[in-house]
Design a protein around this motif. Structure first.
Motif, short mmCIF file in Angstrom:
data_model
loop_
_atom_site.label_atom_id
_atom_site.label_comp_id
_atom_site.label_asym_id
_atom_site.label_seq_id
_atom_site.Cartn_x
_atom_site.Cartn_y
_atom_site.Cartn_z
N ASP A 106 10.41 0.42 4.92
CA ASP A 106 9.20 0.92 4.04
C ASP A 106 9.71 1.03 2.59
N GLN A 137 3.97 1.51 0.61
CA GLN A 137 4.02 0.39 1.68
C GLN A 137 4.70 0.80 2.76
N TYR A 152 -4.38 -1.97 7.94
CA TYR A 152 -3.55 -0.88 7.77
C TYR A 152 -4.02 0.37 8.64
N TYR A 153 -3.26 1.06 9.16
CA TYR A 153 -3.77 2.45 9.74
C TYR A 153 -3.42 3.36 8.78
N GLN A 170 -5.67 -8.50 10.58
CA GLN A 170 -4.59 -7.61 9.98
C GLN A 170 -5.12 -6.53 9.07
N PRO A 185 -1.03 4.04 3.86
CA PRO A 185 -1.48 2.81 4.64
C PRO A 185 -0.20 2.22 5.46
N VAL A 186 -0.28 2.15 6.76
CA VAL A 186 0.78 1.90 7.70
C VAL A 186 0.45 0.22 7.89
N TYR A 187 1.01 -0.85 7.59
CA TYR A 187 0.54 -2.22 8.14
C TYR A 187 0.67 -2.26 9.58
N THR A 216 -7.48 -5.50 5.59
CA THR A 216 -6.57 -5.60 4.36
C THR A 216 -7.35 -5.25 3.19
N ARG A 273 4.46 4.47 11.81
CA ARG A 273 3.85 5.62 11.67
C ARG A 273 4.73 6.81 12.08
N ARG A 320 -7.43 -1.77 1.87
CA ARG A 320 -6.48 -0.85 1.86
C ARG A 320 -6.50 0.16 0.54
#
Length: 253
Positions: free
Chosen positions: A166, A172, A107-108, A105, A90-92, A130, A176, A133
């Motif tokens: 990261d 976390q 995650y991708y 807000q 998961p990328v914030y 969020t 990307r 996630r």
């Protein structure tokens, strides 16, 4: 009178240097905006030429070592493989909300897709808020077996001084970056690019793909004209200041 004018001329040195510095900055900003305009126009042209029409195949693994974003990014592709959900990253990030200026807000979700050849392509499956996630809160979003993904080729996300570090141990992520994610999970034969999945609905409604912006604002010419206009105004104001300063001795005689 001559000595007075010489004194006045010397008194203009510091204001003149300050004006030159300000002028150089303004011209530099205007020139930078013109360069940004050229870059943006090229990017828009790439999107228009590559992102529409029938999807093609991804670049073969034999060409990955020489892959270049300017030749391939935003190309529409279709790829088949099996998701390695245990390595989901998961990328914030933020996604557009229902109201303009109020992003969500979340995650991708970047998930490795293992191809039949054994090579891996990282897929940005889309965005989750969020509270979703944790994959356990959306088990229906984890398809098993062979899947086919259609999307756009994207370059790894560039990091800058504001990008947090990261934390692979906590899964976390803040960029990307397929190679960084692959290294954390000891995956090899990983493509140097990723695929942004299209907006095809996923079971349960999440993640939501199709997050690649295809319409980009291009206001750089307007910004350049503004900076150059301010530069011209500075020249005019400084010229008037110099003229008035040099005329003062004659007016006082």
């Amino acid at each position: 009178m001559t000595a007075s004018r010489l004194h006045k001329g010397r008194s203009l040195v510091i204001p003149g240097l300050a004006a030159l510095v300000a002028l150089a900055i303004l011209i530099g900003l205007g020139t930078w905006q013109l360069q940004r305009m050229a870059w943006k126009e090229d990017l828009i042209a790439q999107i228009q030429a590559r992102a529409y029409g029938e999807p093609g195949a991804v670049v073969p693994e034999s060409d990955w070592a020489s892959w270049r974003a300017d030749r391939d990014e935003f190309r529409k592709v279709r790829v088949t493989g099996t998701f390695l959900h245990e390595f989901e990253a998961p990328v914030y990030g933020l996604a557009p909300g229902e109201r303009q200026g109020a992003p969500i807000q979340g995650y991708y979700l970047l998930t490795p897709l293992k191809l039949a050849s054994g090579a891996v392509v990282m897929v940005n499956r889309g965005f989750v808020p969020t509270d979703l996630r944790d994959p356990a809160r959306r088990p229906e979003s984890l398809p098993h077996g062979e899947v086919t993904i259609t999307g756009l080729v994207r370059a790894p996300e560039a990091r800058n001084t504001f990008t947090p570090s990261d934390e692979p141990a906590r899964n976390q992520w803040f960029a990307r970056d397929p190679q960084a994610i692959a290294a954390a999970h000891h995956l090899d034969r990983v493509a140097p690019f990723l695929i942004d999945a299209d907006a095809s609905p996923n079971p349960g409604g999440w993640p939501r793909g199709g997050q690649t912006p295809l319409t980009l604002p291009n206001n750089h010419l307007q910004y350049a004209v503004t900076w150059f206009g301010i530069a011209l105004t500075l020249i005019g104001v400084f010229a008037a200041f110099v003229w008035r300063r040099l005329q003062e001795p004659s007016q006082s005689s």
